[in-house]
Design a protein around this motif. Structure first.
Motif, short mmCIF file in Angstrom:
data_model
loop_
_atom_site.label_atom_id
_atom_site.label_comp_id
_atom_site.label_asym_id
_atom_site.label_seq_id
_atom_site.Cartn_x
_atom_site.Cartn_y
_atom_site.Cartn_z
N GLU A 1 51.86 -12.50 -39.80
CA GLU A 1 50.82 -11.71 -39.11
C GLU A 1 50.46 -10.47 -39.92
O GLU A 1 49.29 -10.12 -40.05
CB GLU A 1 51.33 -11.32 -37.72
CG GLU A 1 51.45 -12.51 -36.76
CD GLU A 1 52.10 -12.14 -35.45
OE1 GLU A 1 52.68 -11.02 -35.37
OE2 GLU A 1 52.05 -12.94 -34.50
N GLU A 2 51.47 -9.80 -40.50
CA GLU A 2 51.22 -8.62 -41.33
C GLU A 2 50.46 -9.01 -42.60
O GLU A 2 49.54 -8.30 -43.03
CB GLU A 2 52.54 -7.95 -41.70
CG GLU A 2 53.26 -7.32 -40.51
CD GLU A 2 54.62 -6.76 -40.89
OE1 GLU A 2 55.00 -6.87 -42.09
OE2 GLU A 2 55.31 -6.21 -40.00
N ALA A 3 50.83 -10.12 -43.21
CA ALA A 3 50.16 -10.57 -44.42
C ALA A 3 48.70 -10.93 -44.15
O ALA A 3 47.83 -10.65 -44.98
CB ALA A 3 50.90 -11.77 -45.00
N GLU A 4 48.43 -11.51 -42.98
CA GLU A 4 47.05 -11.88 -42.65
C GLU A 4 46.18 -10.63 -42.52
O GLU A 4 45.03 -10.61 -42.98
CB GLU A 4 47.03 -12.67 -41.34
CG GLU A 4 45.63 -13.19 -41.00
CD GLU A 4 45.64 -14.11 -39.79
OE1 GLU A 4 44.57 -14.65 -39.48
OE2 GLU A 4 46.71 -14.28 -39.16
N LEU A 5 46.71 -9.57 -41.91
CA LEU A 5 45.96 -8.33 -41.80
C LEU A 5 45.65 -7.75 -43.17
O LEU A 5 44.53 -7.32 -43.45
CB LEU A 5 46.75 -7.32 -40.96
CG LEU A 5 46.84 -7.59 -39.45
CD1 LEU A 5 47.77 -6.58 -38.79
CD2 LEU A 5 45.45 -7.53 -38.82
N LYS A 6 46.65 -7.73 -44.07
CA LYS A 6 46.45 -7.18 -45.41
C LYS A 6 45.51 -8.05 -46.24
O LYS A 6 44.76 -7.55 -47.07
CB LYS A 6 47.81 -7.04 -46.10
CG LYS A 6 48.68 -5.97 -45.47
CD LYS A 6 50.04 -5.86 -46.16
CE LYS A 6 50.89 -4.76 -45.52
NZ LYS A 6 52.23 -4.65 -46.15
N TRP A 7 45.55 -9.35 -46.00
CA TRP A 7 44.63 -10.28 -46.68
C TRP A 7 43.18 -9.93 -46.31
O TRP A 7 42.31 -9.80 -47.18
CB TRP A 7 44.99 -11.71 -46.27
CG TRP A 7 44.09 -12.78 -46.83
CD1 TRP A 7 43.32 -12.73 -47.95
CD2 TRP A 7 43.89 -14.08 -46.27
NE1 TRP A 7 42.66 -13.92 -48.14
CE2 TRP A 7 43.00 -14.77 -47.13
CE3 TRP A 7 44.39 -14.74 -45.16
CZ2 TRP A 7 42.58 -16.08 -46.89
CZ3 TRP A 7 43.98 -16.05 -44.92
CH2 TRP A 7 43.09 -16.70 -45.78
#
Length: 342
Positions: A100-106
């Motif tokens: 979920e955190e990686a998706e936001l940063k992506w």
């Protein structure tokens, strides 16, 4: 994630795919699928998709990479995870949170046009769905490639098959199968080829690496049981992060001083919900099955072509070419060579 014992492993033998010809290799299917999901992408990190938005990066990796294994004379056996042990729930929760955190940063990186950052975070943002798993099983079955359903952890089942001699080695990017007792582990098998270094316009050649359990144990002067204890101290999928303040070198010292798990774990600050002895026993005696078939079957070419082209929008010309190669590989591997190798 996997157990972090890389510092203990110095005796890695670099291989060419041709060095593994004539071998049966048990691959950790989920590890392979995540490698394909991470690597088979567009420049901004977006995975391959159909016109309907269906992600097909994993389909592509499974189909083309597996066909290449067969062409090289390697028989891959994909081992799929079964029911997770109850004490792995924390790791699963951590992975969901990380995605979920990686998706936001992506998304943030895409908004500012930073494609390098976008691709980096995209690799960690997506998940292998049940539909993707079933599609991959279908592709492999239509290719005639053996699949094995593990009752629990795929790497434990792969190690069991290697210990019995039904496969020559396990294959994964993680080291866990060594703790489960696999005599040989091959890393980089699913990512062999050119690879771009993060943040640089530099490409390096990635070749398979062979690691032998006996060499690891002998070099470090430990038993497999002590290797398991080291893994638990530095962190496994069942106790993420490991024991505070203990790295690989310190763990090695401790297991040589305290050879029994009961003595060892009573002397370290254990802060996890799961009992360390339960993890230790799981690595020693994981659930496995002997109900599997490692033989290569005749490919179902017409059905495979339809599944890849009509259902998942792959190039008909390219798929036909690869199917012809698969058929030729089957003839080669089943025309006497298979019996003579095994």
């Amino acid at each position: 994630m996997g157990v972090k014992i890389g510092e203990l492993i110095e005796d890695k033998v670099e291989l060419e795919l041709s060095d593994i010809a004539g071998r049966k290799i048990a691959l950790d299917a989920f590890n392979a699928m995540y490698q394909f999901l991470a690597k088979v992408r567009q420049p901004d990190g977006t995975p391959l998709m159909t016109s309907k938005g269906e992600i097909t990066s994993v389909h592509s990796g499974i189909f083309y990479r597996t066909a290449n294994f067969l062409k090289e004379g390697i028989i891959p056996i994909y081992v799929f995870d079964g029911e997770k042990p109850s004490f792995k729930s924390r790791a699963i929760e951590e992975r969901v949170r990380a995605r979920e955190e990686a998706e936001l940063k992506w998304k943030e990186a895409l908004e500012i046009g930073d494609l390098e950052e976008a691709r980096k975070y995209a690799q960690a943002a997506l998940n292998i769905t049940g539909d993707i798993v079933e599609d991959c099983k279908t592709i492999l079955k239509l290719m005639g490639v053996p699949i094995v359903q593990a009752p629990s952890e795929g790497e434990a089942q792969a190690a069991h098959m290697a210990m019995k001699g039904d496969v020559w080695a396990t294959a994964s990017q993680d080291y866990d199968s060594l703790l489960f007792g696999a005599p040989r582990l091959i890393r980089n098998l699913t990512i062999t080829g050119k690879r771009k270094l993060p943040g640089k316009e530099v490409y390096v050649d990635i070749n398979p690496e062979l690691i032998e359990l006996e060499s690891v144990l002998k070099r470090n002067g430990i038993s497999r049981e002590q290797l398991i204890m080291i893994g638990i101290l530095v962190g496994t999928d069942y106790n993420l992060g490991g024991v505070k303040g203990i790295g690989v070198k310190r763990a090695l010292e401790l297991v040589k001083k305290y050879k029994r798990p009961e003595d060892l774990f009573s002397r370290v600050p254990w802060e996890f919900d799961v009992d360390p002895i339960s993890i230790y026993e799981f690595f020693l005696n994981p659930p496995t099955t002997d109900d599997y078939d490692t033989s290569l079957k005749r490919p179902m070419s017409d059905e495979l072509l339809k599944f890849m082209v009509e259902e998942h929008e792959f190039s008909e010309e390219r798929v036909k070419k690869v199917i012809n190669e698969i058929e030729e590989s089957y003839r080669m591997l089943s025309g006497g060579g298979l019996e003579s190798w095994f």
